[in-house]
Enzyme design. Structure first.
Site, PDB file in Angstrom:
ATOM      1  N   ARG A   5      -4.328  14.910  25.369  1.00 28.78           N
ATOM      2  CA  ARG A   5      -4.093  14.854  23.919  1.00 28.78           C
ATOM      3  C   ARG A   5      -3.704  16.204  23.340  1.00 28.78           C
ATOM      4  NH1 ARG A   5      -8.432  11.371  24.795  1.00 28.78           N
ATOM      5  NH2 ARG A   5      -9.830  13.125  24.444  1.00 28.78           N
ATOM      6  N   GLU A  12     -20.548  17.198  33.688  1.00 27.18           N
ATOM      7  CA  GLU A  12     -21.967  16.836  33.665  1.00 27.18           C
ATOM      8  C   GLU A  12     -22.459  16.528  35.082  1.00 27.18           C
ATOM      9  OE1 GLU A  12     -24.967  13.741  31.347  1.00 27.18           O
ATOM     10  OE2 GLU A  12     -22.815  13.661  30.985  1.00 27.18           O
TER      11      GLU A  12
END
Length: 178
Positions: A66, A103
């Protein structure tokens, strides 16, 4: 299209919050309503590039995917080149790569070895600054090529994830901060 300048507050109001996407507990910030409104989209580009004039930036670096939307438009406005930082394996020529932590695990971004010249003045743009992993990896690639980051600009910053700290001494601008 109205000539009234767009405010960050107007952009924030247009960002749609989508609960539990892509998984439960995530509050996804959907920018498509901003992109669909020509005035707001132009306002984003104006705010992300505020303080820079054509000729003051050699290249605008956009982060996959994006970030490409905003960085390409900013490059046109600033009459600068556009350089994509992509996910590993997506660029067709020789690349430099930079891994960063997720993560659970790691990911890698890449840039062409000849994408920037030493001393190039760079504006780094992405749609979102969250944990800072991707942005700091992209910044490391820019620096490895010998270029100088004038600023890292983001449409949205999730400040509670402390990504700004990973940007080191790089000046950071965020239009909407949650």
């Amino acid at each position: 299209m109205s000539s009234k300048p767009v405010s960050a507050a107007e952009i924030e109001r247009a960002i749609r919050n989508v609960p539990d996407f892509p998984k439960p507990g995530i509050q996804f910030k959907d920018i498509t309503p901003v992109l669909a409104d020509a005035r707001l989209f132009q306002g984003c580009i104006d705010l992300l590039t505020a303080g820079f004039q054509p000729g003051s930036v050699d290249a605008v670096v956009g982060i996959d995917a994006r970030g490409f939307i905003f960085a390409a438009a900013a490059a046109v406005k600033l009459q600068a080149g556009f350089v994509p930082v992509r996910k590993k394996g997506k660029l067709p020529f020789q690349t430099h790569e930079q891994a960063y932590d997720l993560e659970y695990g790691t990911a890698t971004v890449a840039v062409h070895v000849d994408a920037l010249n030493p001393g190039s003045r760079v504006l780094l743009i992405d749609d979102l600054l969250a944990t800072g992993g991707t942005a700091s990896a992209a910044a490391a690639l820019v620096k490895r090529l010998g270029a100088r980051i004038l600023e890292a600009s983001f449409l949205i910053e999730l400040s509670f994830l402390a990504g700004r700290q990973k940007m080191g001494d790089c000046p950071v601008r965020s239009l909407v901060v949650y």
